[in-house]
Design a protein around this motif. Sequence first.
Motif, short mmCIF file in Angstrom:
data_model
loop_
_atom_site.label_atom_id
_atom_site.label_comp_id
_atom_site.label_asym_id
_atom_site.label_seq_id
_atom_site.Cartn_x
_atom_site.Cartn_y
_atom_site.Cartn_z
N ARG A 46 -39.71 -9.42 151.23
CA ARG A 46 -40.94 -8.85 150.67
C ARG A 46 -40.77 -8.35 149.24
N PHE A 47 -39.59 -7.88 148.90
CA PHE A 47 -39.43 -7.22 147.61
C PHE A 47 -38.47 -7.92 146.65
N ILE A 48 -37.79 -8.97 147.11
CA ILE A 48 -37.01 -9.81 146.20
C ILE A 48 -37.42 -11.25 146.46
N PRO A 49 -38.67 -11.59 146.20
CA PRO A 49 -39.15 -12.94 146.47
C PRO A 49 -38.57 -13.95 145.49
N MET A 50 -38.90 -15.21 145.70
CA MET A 50 -38.28 -16.30 144.96
C MET A 50 -38.40 -16.15 143.45
N HIS A 51 -39.55 -15.77 142.95
CA HIS A 51 -39.71 -15.70 141.50
C HIS A 51 -38.86 -14.59 140.89
N ILE A 52 -38.55 -13.55 141.65
CA ILE A 52 -37.66 -12.51 141.16
C ILE A 52 -36.21 -12.99 141.24
N LEU A 53 -35.85 -13.65 142.34
CA LEU A 53 -34.50 -14.20 142.46
C LEU A 53 -34.13 -15.05 141.25
N LYS A 54 -35.07 -15.84 140.79
CA LYS A 54 -34.80 -16.78 139.70
C LYS A 54 -34.54 -16.07 138.37
N SER A 55 -34.82 -14.76 138.32
CA SER A 55 -34.63 -14.00 137.09
C SER A 55 -33.22 -13.43 136.96
N TYR A 56 -32.41 -13.60 138.00
CA TYR A 56 -31.09 -12.98 138.03
C TYR A 56 -30.00 -14.03 138.22
N ARG A 57 -28.79 -13.68 137.77
CA ARG A 57 -27.62 -14.53 138.01
C ARG A 57 -27.06 -14.28 139.40
N TYR A 58 -26.98 -13.01 139.78
CA TYR A 58 -26.40 -12.64 141.07
C TYR A 58 -27.22 -11.54 141.73
N ILE A 59 -27.21 -11.55 143.06
CA ILE A 59 -27.80 -10.48 143.86
C ILE A 59 -26.72 -9.94 144.78
N TRP A 60 -26.49 -8.63 144.70
CA TRP A 60 -25.55 -7.95 145.59
C TRP A 60 -26.33 -7.31 146.74
N LEU A 61 -25.80 -7.43 147.96
CA LEU A 61 -26.27 -6.64 149.10
C LEU A 61 -25.16 -5.66 149.42
#
Length: 229
Positions: A46-61
């Motif tokens: 809900r809060f890290i949808p595809m268009h936001i993902l594409k703005s970053y190099r990496y996502i940490w959980l």
Amino acid sequence: MTAFPQERFDHIIFVHDNSDWSNHSGFEKFIWIRANGQMKFWFIKRFIPMHILKSYRYIWLFDDDAALTFDPLHYECVVSKLNISLSAPGRLNGIIAHPSTRVNANYTTKIGRWVDFVEIGPVVMGSSLAWQCIWDILVVTVSTGFGLDLIWCNLLSETCIPREWNKKACAILDAFIVNHQAAHHSPSHIGEAELHVYNKYVKDFQTKHQIFGALAENLEILYSCNMTK
């Protein structure tokens, strides 16, 4: 806040209970999202949808019971040079559900190892492309996420990375250490009850907890990244 400085990272804190964080030193600086009873993938979808993902190099959980012993920017530099899609640091202290996630002394001088299993917590870091690849299989109706980590590495290697990489999608970086501060695991029956949502992928992609080789011959990349991070 020390490990992930605000000038280099964006922070979203997902709160799934009634805990009060108003006195936290990052309360005015971070994005805080509260939804009682919801867990990882409900928040992420809900809060890290595809268009936001594409703005970053990496996502940490990053779970709240994880303690890093390294600089994440150093880690990202190494991962970038080795073209690792999905990875986790080696686990040292604390409870461990899967022995293969524990620091392997045979690979600490080789940065780490290519594997077909990276656990979903307490820390996992993926490239933007890796998260985009597995986006459609993230199921929001489960709480723990149990089961996804049994198939996501092989799914990535079979469907999203070049064939010539030869299974090299996931890695455990034994030269980097995280300690798990939790006192206990979630009850196994909770995770097992959620496993069925990934049944259609198990036949083709289930992990065998394999090691495909060392990430490097020595620590040269590790040292070069430490100088340039």
